[in-house]
Design a protein around this motif. Sequence first.
Motif, mmCIF file in Angstrom:
data_model
loop_
_atom_site.group_PDB
_atom_site.id
_atom_site.type_symbol
_atom_site.label_atom_id
_atom_site.label_comp_id
_atom_site.label_asym_id
_atom_site.label_seq_id
_atom_site.Cartn_x
_atom_site.Cartn_y
_atom_site.Cartn_z
ATOM 1 N N ARG A 5 70.542 28.734 33.498
ATOM 2 C CA ARG A 5 71.884 29.180 33.906
ATOM 3 C C ARG A 5 72.932 28.123 33.583
ATOM 4 N N ALA A 6 72.575 26.871 33.853
ATOM 5 C CA ALA A 6 73.537 25.799 33.616
ATOM 6 C C ALA A 6 73.908 25.692 32.138
ATOM 7 N N ALA A 7 72.953 26.019 31.265
ATOM 8 C CA ALA A 7 73.183 25.898 29.825
ATOM 9 C C ALA A 7 73.558 27.229 29.165
ATOM 10 N N SER A 8 73.689 28.280 29.973
ATOM 11 C CA SER A 8 73.855 29.626 29.412
ATOM 12 C C SER A 8 75.188 29.799 28.679
ATOM 13 N N ARG A 9 75.136 30.532 27.556
ATOM 14 C CA ARG A 9 76.349 30.927 26.826
ATOM 15 C C ARG A 9 76.773 32.342 27.175
ATOM 16 N N HIS A 10 75.966 33.040 27.993
ATOM 17 C CA HIS A 10 76.300 34.405 28.371
ATOM 18 C C HIS A 10 77.456 34.419 29.369
ATOM 19 N N ALA A 11 78.276 35.477 29.289
ATOM 20 C CA ALA A 11 79.339 35.659 30.279
ATOM 21 C C ALA A 11 78.781 36.157 31.602
ATOM 22 N N GLY A 12 77.604 36.750 31.566
ATOM 23 C CA GLY A 12 76.950 37.240 32.771
ATOM 24 C C GLY A 12 75.482 37.481 32.500
ATOM 25 N N LEU A 13 74.686 37.536 33.547
ATOM 26 C CA LEU A 13 73.250 37.750 33.430
ATOM 27 C C LEU A 13 72.828 38.897 34.342
ATOM 28 N N VAL A 14 71.826 39.661 33.872
ATOM 29 C CA VAL A 14 71.216 40.696 34.699
ATOM 30 C C VAL A 14 69.711 40.507 34.612
ATOM 31 N N ILE A 15 69.063 40.349 35.776
ATOM 32 C CA ILE A 15 67.620 40.112 35.777
ATOM 33 C C ILE A 15 66.937 41.121 36.701
ATOM 34 N N ALA A 16 65.770 41.569 36.282
ATOM 35 C CA ALA A 16 64.937 42.430 37.112
ATOM 36 C C ALA A 16 63.790 41.600 37.662
ATOM 37 N N LEU A 17 63.532 41.707 38.952
ATOM 38 C CA LEU A 17 62.483 40.931 39.622
ATOM 39 C C LEU A 17 61.255 41.814 39.786
#
Length: 379
Positions: free
Chosen positions: A113-125
């Motif tokens: 997350r700290a290094a992410s270039r995405h504007a947002g993230l979506v994760i399925a658990l």
Amino acid sequence: MTPEAFFAAYDGFGERRSGGSGDLHSAQWLRDQVSHLGAVLVPTPFQRFTPGTATLESGGFTLHGLPLFDGGLTGPAGVQGRLGPLGSAAAIGVGEFHPGAASLPGNAFAQARAASRHAGLVIALRIKGDGLAPLNAHDQHAPFGPPVLQLAGHDAARLLALAEAGAEGRLVVEGTRAPAVSHSVRVDLPGAGPKLVILTPRTSWWTSTAERGGGILAWLTALRALASASRPRPIVALASCGHELGHFGARHVFDAEPALVRDASLVLHLGANLGAAEDPRLTVRSNVPDLAPRMQRALEEAGYPGGAITAATGGKANGEAHEVETRGGRYLSLIGSNPWFHAPEDRWPTSIDLPRAAAIARAVAAMSVLWAQAEPAPA
């Protein structure tokens, strides 16, 4: 109270997320179980996050979930763009995770997350039952990174298909933060010499009956055994709040009393999933030579299946035992496995194996009495 009655009562408080009504009521109930031993509530201030809108709109579908409690927020306008795999050039990165992926500070997902270039993230658990099983939020006091939407596992197939197709989407992750208070439960029994500290977490994302209940049962069983035993050693029993939010209850106490961990003869950590159904695997870990194998023998004598136990000396401690290890304390930690880990489906009676939970409680009580009676502490 029998183990069966204990788990039924424990399950009855419902969701015990830090700062909620189930948290307060379950803390008061636990204090009352050992009020005759002088149990007190330890108020612990923190910044409580209350989720707002948490959705992904894409492909004609709207998927609902929870924000990551230590991640960023989008505001009502949200983030719009193409969906793609984590690490791609897509505006919204998509992936699957196990709910234990953020079990320690500085975990791989936090680094991503700290290094992410995405504007947002979506994760399925993904977990048994595929309910919504959130990741722990170690940095809830200092949220960082892009906004993250957490979805239930049953949304994984649709989410991944949208990402594979490069579909456009709109991600909205909102919420508010405000001062709040949770409570640890503490019991001090008098004695002389270095303390024995018995530590178990008591808050969680949902009801979490197997995740947390087995540790609480063992904590109570040990305390009752210690109260009636002769012992030279003082005892501190702490059922700490804020487990799912960076262990803030344990950290609050340890930061206020550095000697509690530093000078303790031992911190006995009763971690997650002690007596969960279907999966008997149990890790016993200590940084005290030969103590983990001794605990394994005690568990076997109490009736726990020995072939399911891994006894380890050294290595990386998990859960609140990590707080002890980083402060230079001596620890003995028990952590089990749970097919419904962090999921709302972790409920009595489905997720509990009563014989194994009771065996752990008996073994923990026996080890606690033995350790408390020894002077000096066993090597």
